[in-house]
Design an enzyme around this catalytic site. Structure first.
Site, PDB file in Angstrom:
ATOM      1  N   SER A   1       0.875  -1.187   0.000  1.00  0.00           N
ATOM      2  CA  SER A   1       0.000   0.000   0.000  1.00  0.00           C
ATOM      3  C   SER A   1       0.901   1.224   0.000  1.00  0.00           C
ATOM      4  O   SER A   1       2.094   1.112   0.268  1.00  0.00           O
ATOM      5  CB  SER A   1      -0.856   0.021   1.264  1.00  0.00           C
ATOM      6  OG  SER A   1      -0.050   0.405   2.372  1.00  0.00           O
ATOM      7  N   ASP A   2       0.342   2.395  -0.265  1.00  0.00           N
ATOM      8  CA  ASP A   2       1.111   3.614  -0.017  1.00  0.00           C
ATOM      9  C   ASP A   2       0.939   3.936   1.473  1.00  0.00           C
ATOM     10  O   ASP A   2       0.157   3.301   2.182  1.00  0.00           O
ATOM     11  CB  ASP A   2       0.654   4.769  -0.918  1.00  0.00           C
ATOM     12  CG  ASP A   2       1.745   5.829  -1.062  1.00  0.00           C
ATOM     13  OD1 ASP A   2       2.688   5.844  -0.243  1.00  0.00           O
ATOM     14  OD2 ASP A   2       1.660   6.661  -1.988  1.00  0.00           O
ATOM     15  N   TRP A   3       1.649   4.939   1.914  1.00  0.00           N
ATOM     16  CA  TRP A   3       1.695   5.297   3.333  1.00  0.00           C
ATOM     17  C   TRP A   3       0.282   5.528   3.894  1.00  0.00           C
ATOM     18  O   TRP A   3      -0.409   6.447   3.461  1.00  0.00           O
ATOM     19  CB  TRP A   3       2.540   6.570   3.481  1.00  0.00           C
ATOM     20  CG  TRP A   3       2.823   6.991   4.890  1.00  0.00           C
ATOM     21  CD1 TRP A   3       1.913   7.452   5.802  1.00  0.00           C
ATOM     22  CD2 TRP A   3       4.087   7.009   5.535  1.00  0.00           C
ATOM     23  NE1 TRP A   3       2.534   7.750   6.973  1.00  0.00           N
ATOM     24  CE2 TRP A   3       3.877   7.496   6.841  1.00  0.00           C
ATOM     25  CE3 TRP A   3       5.387   6.669   5.147  1.00  0.00           C
ATOM     26  CZ2 TRP A   3       4.908   7.656   7.761  1.00  0.00           C
ATOM     27  CZ3 TRP A   3       6.414   6.840   6.056  1.00  0.00           C
ATOM     28  CH2 TRP A   3       6.169   7.322   7.354  1.00  0.00           C
ATOM     29  N   ASP A   4      -0.131   4.667   4.782  1.00  0.00           N
ATOM     30  CA  ASP A   4      -1.444   4.763   5.443  1.00  0.00           C
ATOM     31  C   ASP A   4      -2.626   4.709   4.465  1.00  0.00           C
ATOM     32  O   ASP A   4      -3.746   5.078   4.824  1.00  0.00           O
ATOM     33  CB  ASP A   4      -1.525   6.053   6.294  1.00  0.00           C
ATOM     34  CG  ASP A   4      -2.772   6.066   7.186  1.00  0.00           C
ATOM     35  OD1 ASP A   4      -3.165   4.983   7.665  1.00  0.00           O
ATOM     36  OD2 ASP A   4      -3.369   7.130   7.387  1.00  0.00           O
ATOM     37  N   SER A   5      -2.402   4.256   3.236  1.00  0.00           N
ATOM     38  CA  SER A   5      -3.560   4.251   2.329  1.00  0.00           C
ATOM     39  C   SER A   5      -4.562   3.164   2.722  1.00  0.00           C
ATOM     40  O   SER A   5      -5.720   3.228   2.343  1.00  0.00           O
ATOM     41  CB  SER A   5      -3.141   4.139   0.857  1.00  0.00           C
ATOM     42  OG  SER A   5      -2.546   2.909   0.584  1.00  0.00           O
TER      43      SER A   5
END
Ligand code: NOJ
Length: 755
Positions: free
Chosen positions: A264-268
């Protein structure tokens, strides 16, 4: 390790141990036990949990990574090594020009060399994965991350995407396999289509545009063997990518057979809750894993909920096994089970970081990427005449911040400024140079509200330009006096590096105000102005062009910026770049790109009354500088375009006999020089609209003055095909048109009938 051994290892792990292979945390945890993840979730970790973590991001340098790795392996119950990931976007310590600049070099070889050199430095400093290349097609320069893309063209984007993946892997046959890093193509998908250029919004588009324009580069990256893919922040068709089953499962995993690690992207994963598609973090963890996200970057959804979800039967145990196995496989491919330090020692690291070869490559890259936008007059100012007295002005003369916001591991102290390079040249060649900055780079207003807070948090304080005054009268006077005493004024202007990059969307595309004031004052003192423009995005350069006789675009050139730019200014090298993204006339035109659809009401050429046609009443339709544009220190012409046959038959197999396209290219100027010949195709009319033209091939050619050469392109299925809903290239019967020219505005069409 053999596959069976890896399987044995997986089978010997507890559920918790498997889950934590899927958890990624910032490197700060290993240094101080806690980190700011920007999320509201409880992000504290027990000592036991920290020992089980599978991967981390954001730390580099062998001393730190090796110490953490050693400790981690001792503490992990199965001694499984950690994966170190980092954003190596345009070099580690040696910063190469930004990706948008590399796009302008139209050179897969150059991209491969730069990414390979970056991989070399990264591996030596203990890194295993880079979060690059970013293969998001871009059309809107308001979006701050256009600097990370190769530009607006699907064909070029895909080609350079492949070159990057191969380069990071350690290409050229020279780099030993262990000095590779795994690449992670991002941001899947269509993050570059952020609505209105505002970061983190949706990307709404037809499935056809997605397929034909945005997906090809990711597909090529996957085909080239990218080890990882990162899901994007944006939503597509209303569904956030990280929880988008159609995109991640049906397209990426099933249709493209991607079996690498999906992160995932950061905290996505956490944002699935914020965006209202999941009721809580537990639901977000379930959805993301079900969609195929293997690693949860920094949201803690997997850490907090995955074990319980499996125990309570909401997530199949096999899914966690599959994801954990992919992570173990990646560690295994990188050789971490045999040697978690991959042969890196402090001696090797010292040798590789900022090596003479890397610096030389970075310098060459500056020349190949820079674009000469204007060089007017009977006797153009560039290259600078050796006897001319030159005043170097503008805030970029002294600056050592020539890299982007993403060159997080670059130390400005290693960078060669324009002044340093010019002074060295003045000494060695006896040239006459004067220096006066004239104004500061930027002021608080340019960097937006809260800039001070943001910058103090993320950057070295001494590198932050935080003047609140726009114009310093004494600085200005000094620069004007220098201009009065010079034959030529080289004014080095641009966006501050923090004005582009992640979270740096802009609504205005002009230079900071005090820089334009400086340019005007210099112009009143001396009309022989060469503007050197630093930027991470296409800008509105109308005023700069009006006030300058020559304009050289150098993007964010990186560590060897000063040397490369001086090579160009004095003509030791030629600006090799051609724009890989259109430069708008003004922000009101945005998005403006060459491969747009046609219209039923085109604007007639030279019309004075543009009403009831597809046009603006106040500005032109065309950008200030189109895709593919760039000048040389000499001039070229293209003529005599012809085909080996005007007609060819489409076989039942869907292919046709290859056709050759020829054009004659002549150096019409007085110097030897190189240019880029571009071949565009326009597809026949069909049920659905096609772009007015599409780049399908290009070639560089160097010629002596007066020399003329015939060049040849092959036209086959790849060139005429377009991607159908089955993901395959299709050629249809009808009249195609082919144009060969020096930029995307070429209109020298010839016809090719497919019957
Ligand atoms: C967020 C960015 O969108 C992504 O490109 C980057 O790789 C990660 N943060 C990690 O830094």
């Amino acid at each position: 390790m053999k596959k069976e051994q890896l399987m044995e290892l997986l089978n010997s792990m507890s559920l918790k141990e498997k889950v934590f292979q899927l958890v990624q945390i910032p490197g700060q945890y290993f240094l101080s036990g806690i980190a700011d993840t920007g999320t509201k979730t409880d992000n504290s970790l027990t000592g036991e949990e920290l020992a089980l973590i599978g991967s981390t991001l954001g730390i580099y340098g062998l001393e730190t990574t090796a110490e953490i790795q050693k400790r981690h392996m001792e503490e992990h119950p199965h001694h499984i090594p950690l994966l170190f990931m980092h954003d190596v976007v345009h070099g580690l310590r040696t910063a190469f020009p930004i990706p948008l600049a590399l796009g302008a070099a139209f050179s897969p070889d150059l991209v491969k060399m730069c990414t390979s050199a970056a991989a070399d430095e990264s591996a030596a400093s203990g890194l295993h994965v880079t979060f690059a290349p970013m293969l998001d097609l871009v059309r809107d320069p308001r979006w701050g991350r256009v600097m990370e893309s190769f530009g607006e063209d699907p064909f070029l984007n895909a080609m350079l995407g492949r070159a990057s993946v191969e380069g990071f892997r350690g290409g050229n046959g020279e780099t030993p396999e262990k000095w590779r890093v795994a690449s992670c193509i991002k941001h899947f998908a269509a993050y570059g289509a952020a609505e209105a250029g505002r970061d983190y919004t949706g990307a709404d588009m037809s499935s056809r545009i997605l397929r034909e324009c945005y997906l090809p580069a990711y597909i090529e990256g996957v085909r080239a063997g990218a080890d990882m893919v990162m899901s994007s922040f944006n939503a597509i068709d209303g569904v956030p990518a990280t929880g988008n089953e159609k995109l991640l499962k049906e397209t990426l995993r099933d249709a493209w057979n991607f079996d690498g690690v999906l992160i995932s992207d950061w905290d996505s994963v956490g944002e699935l809750v914020k965006r209202g598609v999941c009721s809580d973090l537990r639901e977000a963890a379930r959805l993301a894993l079900n969609c195929g996200i293997d690693i949860d970057m920094c949201s803690f959804a997997y850490a907090r909920h995955l074990e319980a979800l499996v125990r309570e039967g909401e997530v199949a145990k096999e899914q966690v096994d599959r994801a954990a196995f992919r992570v173990l496989e990646l560690k295994n491919r990188l050789g971490l089970f045999e040697d978690p330090f991959r042969g890196a020692t402090s001696t090797v690291e010292r040798k590789k970081i900022l090596s003479t070869a890397n610096r030389a490559l970075a310098r060459k890259a500056v020349c190949e990427c820079s674009v000469l936008l204007k060089n007017a007059g009977e006797q153009p100012l560039l290259p600078l005449a050796s006897e001319s007295k030159v005043a170097f002005t503008g805030p970029y003369v002294e600056s050592k911040e020539l890299h982007s916001a993403w060159a997080v591991s670059t130390d400005p102290e290693d960078t060669v400024s324009i002044r340093e390079a010019a002074e060295e040249l003045a000494l060695s060649q006896g040239r006459s140079f004067i220096f006066a900055e004239g104004c500061t780079m930027t002021c608080r207003e340019d960097l937006g509200p809260k800039s001070e807070e943001r910058m103090v948090k993320y950057y070295r304080e001494d590198t932050i330009p935080m003047q609140s005054v726009t114009t310093d009268v004494n600085m200005l006077k000094e620069a004007v006096a220098a201009a009065e005493n010079a034959d030529t004024v080289v004014v080095c202007l641009g966006e501050h590096r923090l004005m582009s990059g992640e979270g740096a969307s802009r609504g205005e595309l002009t230079l900071p105000k005090q820089q334009l004031e400086l340019l005007k004052s210099l112009h009143s003192a001396n009309k022989n102005i060469v503007s050197v423009i630093f930027t991470g995005r296409p800008l509105d350069l109308r005023e700069v062009c009006e006030l300058s006789r020559s304009v050289l675009l150098v993007w964010m050139p990186g560590t060897e910026g000063g040397n490369g730019i001086l090579d160009l200014l004095i003509g030791a090298a030629e600006p090799g770049g051609r724009l890989s993204m259109s430069f708008p006339y003004c922000v009101g035109q945005v998005p403006v790109y060459y491969n747009h659809f046609n219209t039923g009401r085109p604007k007639p050429k030279n019309t004075k009354v543009p009403y009831y046609v597809s046009a603006y009443i106040d500005i032109p339709n065309s950008p200030l500088f189109p895709f593919g544009y760039g000048l040389s220190y000499t001039s070229f012409s293209v003529s005599g375009i012809k085909l080996s046959a005007e007609k060819t038959a489409l076989q039942d197999s869907g292919s046709f006999g290859e056709i050759k396209a020829f054009a004659s290219v002549k150096n019409t100027g007085l110097r030897r020089g190189q240019t880029l010949i571009q071949l565009y195709v326009s597809r026949p009319f069909a049920e659905a609209l096609a772009p007015v033209k599409e780049l399908k091939a290009f070639r560089k050619l160097a010629l002596d003055p007066g020399e003329e050469k015939m060049i040849e392109f092959t036209i086959g299925n790849e060139e005429l095909g377009h991607m159908g809903s089955d993901g395959k290239m299709h050629v249809v019967k009808g009249e195609y048109r082919i144009a060969i020219g020096l930029d995307s505005e070429t209109e020298e069409w010839i016809s090719l009938k497919i019957v």
